[in-house]
Write a protein that holds these residues in place. Sequence first.
Motif, mmCIF file in Angstrom:
data_model
loop_
_atom_site.group_PDB
_atom_site.id
_atom_site.type_symbol
_atom_site.label_atom_id
_atom_site.label_comp_id
_atom_site.label_asym_id
_atom_site.label_seq_id
_atom_site.Cartn_x
_atom_site.Cartn_y
_atom_site.Cartn_z
ATOM 1 N N ASP A 125 43.212 38.682 39.741
ATOM 2 C CA ASP A 125 42.904 39.584 40.732
ATOM 3 C C ASP A 125 43.414 40.531 41.439
ATOM 4 O O ASP A 125 45.019 40.502 41.761
ATOM 5 C CB ASP A 125 42.785 38.272 42.136
ATOM 6 C CG ASP A 125 42.131 38.843 43.365
ATOM 7 O OD1 ASP A 125 41.745 39.638 43.319
ATOM 8 O OD2 ASP A 125 42.660 38.549 44.111
ATOM 9 N N MET A 144 45.704 47.971 41.409
ATOM 10 C CA MET A 144 43.819 48.240 41.314
ATOM 11 C C MET A 144 43.749 49.944 41.013
ATOM 12 O O MET A 144 43.042 50.800 40.480
ATOM 13 C CB MET A 144 43.156 47.744 41.990
ATOM 14 C CG MET A 144 41.618 48.575 42.825
ATOM 15 S SD MET A 144 41.196 47.110 40.959
ATOM 16 C CE MET A 144 39.997 45.770 42.151
ATOM 17 N N PRO A 145 44.477 50.926 41.254
ATOM 18 C CA PRO A 145 44.356 52.631 40.645
ATOM 19 C C PRO A 145 44.621 52.588 39.402
ATOM 20 O O PRO A 145 44.160 53.796 38.964
ATOM 21 C CB PRO A 145 45.578 53.452 42.774
ATOM 22 C CG PRO A 145 45.528 52.111 43.141
ATOM 23 C CD PRO A 145 45.987 50.732 42.380
ATOM 24 N N PHE A 191 39.601 59.402 44.862
ATOM 25 C CA PHE A 191 39.274 58.413 45.664
ATOM 26 C C PHE A 191 38.499 56.547 44.567
ATOM 27 O O PHE A 191 37.968 56.738 44.051
ATOM 28 C CB PHE A 191 37.974 58.374 46.685
ATOM 29 C CG PHE A 191 37.616 57.350 47.234
ATOM 30 C CD1 PHE A 191 38.656 56.586 47.974
ATOM 31 C CD2 PHE A 191 36.209 57.320 47.734
ATOM 32 C CE1 PHE A 191 38.039 55.422 48.863
ATOM 33 C CE2 PHE A 191 35.993 55.489 48.389
ATOM 34 C CZ PHE A 191 36.850 55.029 49.029
ATOM 35 N N TYR A 192 38.609 55.738 43.821
ATOM 36 C CA TYR A 192 38.669 54.479 43.629
ATOM 37 C C TYR A 192 36.911 53.311 44.728
ATOM 38 O O TYR A 192 37.530 53.515 45.347
ATOM 39 C CB TYR A 192 39.599 54.283 43.143
ATOM 40 C CG TYR A 192 40.229 54.839 41.887
ATOM 41 C CD1 TYR A 192 40.095 55.464 40.960
ATOM 42 C CD2 TYR A 192 42.085 55.279 43.020
ATOM 43 C CE1 TYR A 192 40.964 56.127 39.908
ATOM 44 C CE2 TYR A 192 42.727 56.136 41.899
ATOM 45 C CZ TYR A 192 42.563 56.560 40.825
ATOM 46 O OH TYR A 192 43.203 57.190 40.110
ATOM 47 N N MET A 193 36.302 53.108 43.841
ATOM 48 C CA MET A 193 35.208 52.593 43.912
ATOM 49 C C MET A 193 34.852 51.092 42.915
ATOM 50 O O MET A 193 33.688 51.484 42.064
ATOM 51 C CB MET A 193 34.097 53.744 44.107
ATOM 52 C CG MET A 193 34.607 54.679 44.630
ATOM 53 S SD MET A 193 32.849 55.327 45.715
ATOM 54 C CE MET A 193 32.903 56.050 43.956
ATOM 55 N N PRO A 194 36.248 50.491 43.017
ATOM 56 C CA PRO A 194 35.964 49.170 41.864
ATOM 57 C C PRO A 194 34.905 48.647 41.815
ATOM 58 O O PRO A 194 33.775 48.382 42.160
ATOM 59 C CB PRO A 194 37.428 48.823 42.091
ATOM 60 C CG PRO A 194 38.067 49.247 42.710
ATOM 61 C CD PRO A 194 37.115 49.587 43.685
ATOM 62 N N PHE A 195 34.489 48.234 40.425
ATOM 63 C CA PHE A 195 32.859 48.213 40.212
ATOM 64 C C PHE A 195 33.052 46.523 40.209
ATOM 65 O O PHE A 195 32.109 45.642 40.487
ATOM 66 C CB PHE A 195 32.601 47.869 38.684
ATOM 67 C CG PHE A 195 30.953 48.477 38.483
ATOM 68 C CD1 PHE A 195 30.626 49.617 38.895
ATOM 69 C CD2 PHE A 195 31.164 48.891 37.213
ATOM 70 C CE1 PHE A 195 29.353 49.699 39.225
ATOM 71 C CE2 PHE A 195 29.624 49.031 37.194
ATOM 72 C CZ PHE A 195 28.832 49.314 37.838
ATOM 73 N N CYS A 196 34.498 45.967 39.797
ATOM 74 C CA CYS A 196 35.134 44.402 40.302
ATOM 75 C C CYS A 196 36.466 44.548 40.473
ATOM 76 O O CYS A 196 36.584 45.099 40.371
ATOM 77 C CB CYS A 196 34.358 43.219 38.685
ATOM 78 S SG CYS A 196 35.399 43.564 37.601
ATOM 79 N N ASP A 197 36.675 43.516 41.370
ATOM 80 C CA ASP A 197 38.029 42.924 41.648
ATOM 81 C C ASP A 197 38.971 42.536 40.651
ATOM 82 O O ASP A 197 39.998 42.351 40.824
ATOM 83 C CB ASP A 197 37.821 41.584 42.858
ATOM 84 C CG ASP A 197 37.149 42.078 43.641
ATOM 85 O OD1 ASP A 197 36.897 43.982 43.764
ATOM 86 O OD2 ASP A 197 36.481 41.314 44.828
ATOM 87 N N LEU A 198 38.634 42.423 39.438
ATOM 88 C CA LEU A 198 39.472 42.133 38.138
ATOM 89 C C LEU A 198 39.626 43.223 37.080
ATOM 90 O O LEU A 198 38.906 44.096 37.069
ATOM 91 C CB LEU A 198 38.207 40.869 37.956
ATOM 92 C CG LEU A 198 37.768 40.096 38.825
ATOM 93 C CD1 LEU A 198 37.526 38.460 38.262
ATOM 94 C CD2 LEU A 198 39.308 38.908 39.457
ATOM 95 N N THR A 251 42.635 41.997 44.059
ATOM 96 C CA THR A 251 41.787 42.860 45.192
ATOM 97 C C THR A 251 43.598 43.066 46.373
ATOM 98 O O THR A 251 44.748 42.886 46.139
ATOM 99 C CB THR A 251 41.498 41.641 46.113
ATOM 100 O OG1 THR A 251 40.940 41.082 45.191
ATOM 101 C CG2 THR A 251 41.081 42.007 47.129
ATOM 102 N N GLY A 252 43.042 44.695 46.767
ATOM 103 C CA GLY A 252 44.327 45.093 47.929
ATOM 104 C C GLY A 252 44.780 45.314 47.077
ATOM 105 O O GLY A 252 44.808 45.900 45.910
#
Lengths: 179, 779
Positions: free
Chosen positions: B76, B89-90, B59-66, B78-79
């Motif tokens: 970016d 992102m994953p 379960f990922y909880m990105p520190f930032c969107d980039l 995001t999403g």
Amino acid sequence: MGSTDPWMIAEVAGPRRASVITKAEVADAIIRRARHPLLIVGSLSAEIEVDDRKLIDYLVLLAQKGGIPVVATAQVGKDLLERDLTPDRQMAAVDIAQRLADPLWKGVDGKGPHDLAMFAGLPYYLTQTVLSGLKHFAPAVKTMTLDNVYHPQASWSLSNLSLRDWVTTLRSIIENLEE
Amino acid sequence: MHFAIKELNTSLGKIRDLDISIGRIEEEGWTDPVGPTPFPSLASLRNWDLTLLQRYRPFYMPFCDLCCLCTYGKCDLTGDKRGACGIDMPAQQSRMVLLASSIGAATHLSHARELVDRILERNGHQKPIDVGGHNVEVEAPIIRLVCGIRPRTIGDLEEVLEYLETEVTQLLAATHTGMEANNLDFESKVLHAGMIDQVAMEVADIAQVSAFGFPRADPEAPLVQLGMGTVDQKKPVILVVGHNVLPSIDIIDYLEHNGLSSDVEVTGICCTATDMTRYSPSAKIIGPISWQLRYLRSGIPDVVVMDEQCIRADTLLEAQKMRTPVIATSPKNCAGLPDRSGDGAEEIVADLVAGKASGALILDSVKAAQVAVQTVLEVAPERSHFKVLPSTDMITEKAGECTQCKLCRRSCPNDLAIPDAMKAAAKGKFSLLNEMYDECVGCGRCEHACPQGIPIHSVICAAAQKQIKEETFTVRAGRGAIQDVEIRQVGGPIVLGEIPGVVAFVGCANYPKGGREVAEMCMEFAHRRYIVVTSGCAAMSAAMYRDDEGHTPYEMYPGSFEAGGLLNVGSCVSNAHIAGAAVKIASIFARRNLRANYEEIADYVYNRVGAVGVAWGAMSQKAAAIASGFWRLGIPVVVGPHGSKYRRMLLGRADKKEDWSVFDARSGERVYVGPVPEHLFVAAETKEEAAVMVAKLCMRPNDTSKGRAIKLNHYIDLHKRYMGTLPSDIPLLVRTVADIPLTMKSDVLNILRESGWSEHSIPDPTLLSSQIREKKGVR
């Protein structure tokens, strides 16, 4: 400090930032519009003093007036029980976040997926990481924070508020729900 | 082939200390068959990893969107957006986790390499590995398990190091743009990095234990002093900070050879401190990593010696404020200092004493030791007037300059109410500042944020001076490995569940509410007859507590690997012994073949050994690598709330029944065993939540009913105490009525009845079809 600066200065999220809830009525509209909201109550809610009460007292009222199911993180379930509110679940913050990100999950009460998750009383940085997980991986879930600090990772957040303004906002949200 | 010539006179000249090794000596007398995965490469254990990752989904909880790792970026993510290279992102988040774990593994590996090279240089290839004499025959369980070799000498470790260096290079290469694409494959490599890290740590610790006379698997390793209050400030004081013990050893040797041991205080912070007390019990530990700034600013250390890892990057700047000379000793941490390695010791000492140089880089630890000692003897008398923190008047004055802008609080990792404490201090009330000392992680970010330039951290320390003087604790010196005989005695009770669990408190000191919570958790579980193991900074924090009678936890509980024991294995690299103990249970108790047999042993540990790691203040990349190594072995890790910033959890879904079946090795049938252990990596918000989680995560499918009843008893009891209720997941954890703790029977039975619970069998559990003894066509 601006009203929409992250409370922890370095918690700069990225291009998509939370919309600010400028009036209690906006929060109420968000809650009313939600089909299946959920309130996640963190450990600090039993410590943070808001006027003559604790934050948790306002959250209990919010849950009761709004008929909103509650998840207690850490040991705050005990504090809720002392206030005659039995939480629907006691789960770690990261655990409930992972469940929320599953579109097939039936929710804490088995009534289907939650479309709104409200957070209050968790450590700021933990709230940020959990909200980030939901922002990216739970497109069907909107998030709202009720702390008196701005959380850029949420869908909607209160702005950085003085204690007095926070009390007023929380009371208004609860009163409006009663109407 | 190996041969050595001490001295040889030939017609060509005189040859001295010739030492030649060719190839590797095949182990004679080791009859264990070589398992399927000797020296595994990146993908050798991928199937095992994916088996775990199917149950414990990231379960990922990105520190930032980039992503900002290449010049296409910033991208970016995001999403469901993808970056210019195509990454999502994953994959990006798992890539960052892999980077962190690889950095950690490389750091331990580099540390191990330096130790081994130094020992080879001084003692030759044939220096025997001895980590516990006759008490430890399985001397290197992780190396045996991963590499399939049984190292007998320090020279044998070279082959291991070469393998590890290749693997770390491969791991790092996988993080390059356009390399790995899939998040689960990144995660598999994270687990590989963790396993490589575990081998590296084992190499480092068995080498230093063998060569430097550290305690050898000694449950009664000496109690050593810990805390700022233990330092005799009348003597010159050397501070050594970091993780690599070599400079400390040379300092202690130099003092001894020159009859100065009783004239100079040798103090340390972080794992160097732990390891130097294993070398000399008269050395003193100041505290964990978060004590660096407060100790430097106290003015107590007269000379600072830096080695490597976890050293503040502003050490030289801070030391300069106190006119404390700094000696850097590692090419990995030159600190911008001039390289004086080629200069004479007297010349360097003269420059440091005269203040012509604020520090020196000396890449020769013997010379560095000589310079440190000679310098401290000369500068200490002159520096006595620096041994002060702000006075009470000064605290009030500085606090009075506070404008209540709150930037300090907003910069504080723990959101400490600094403005309130400043307001009170301006009125001469210091209690809030004093209370804050315990929860301060010593980062100093508050000061950098303060527009008034108030030295907030110093003010906090000044208000806590009485408390600092009372920091006089004892910690048991790192004992190293667990003895084979200890494993024989507890292996059965652990595997059957009758010892409720092995709980290891490891890692750094980025605590949410101070280190006292670590001591409290250690005592909670030792009191409940779990086996409690500590290492690194957590081992120090566990010591920083006294009961009403003045005893520290290490004085209250035995240092042996037994129910109710509290064992400090040593520094970060000693974490290998914790994993090693789990592996040795499979080997010594269950007689499973260790040799290059990773998957089977990990499956055994995962299903049978109720061990849990707790890294309550995990901060570093090394901590990430250490955790990853435990995950691959199937050992869950709980981190504190700051650990959520590692960006990814590995969480099970207790509500998905289909996730929790195993093979019954007796029949090959798939059997539901309940969500045990429920998570592989999870952040807890509070100490109370962590305690309840730990008790639950100690459950294993193999628990006997008696064992499960004991474990349930602790879980339910802790849940009732902290959460105020019986846990709602009891029906998922009770397999038969015999599992129910006797004293809780009626309550539990009521819950079971209401839930529609029904009994299910207890299998001989395995996740591997290869472990099925009688296959009945069900795979």
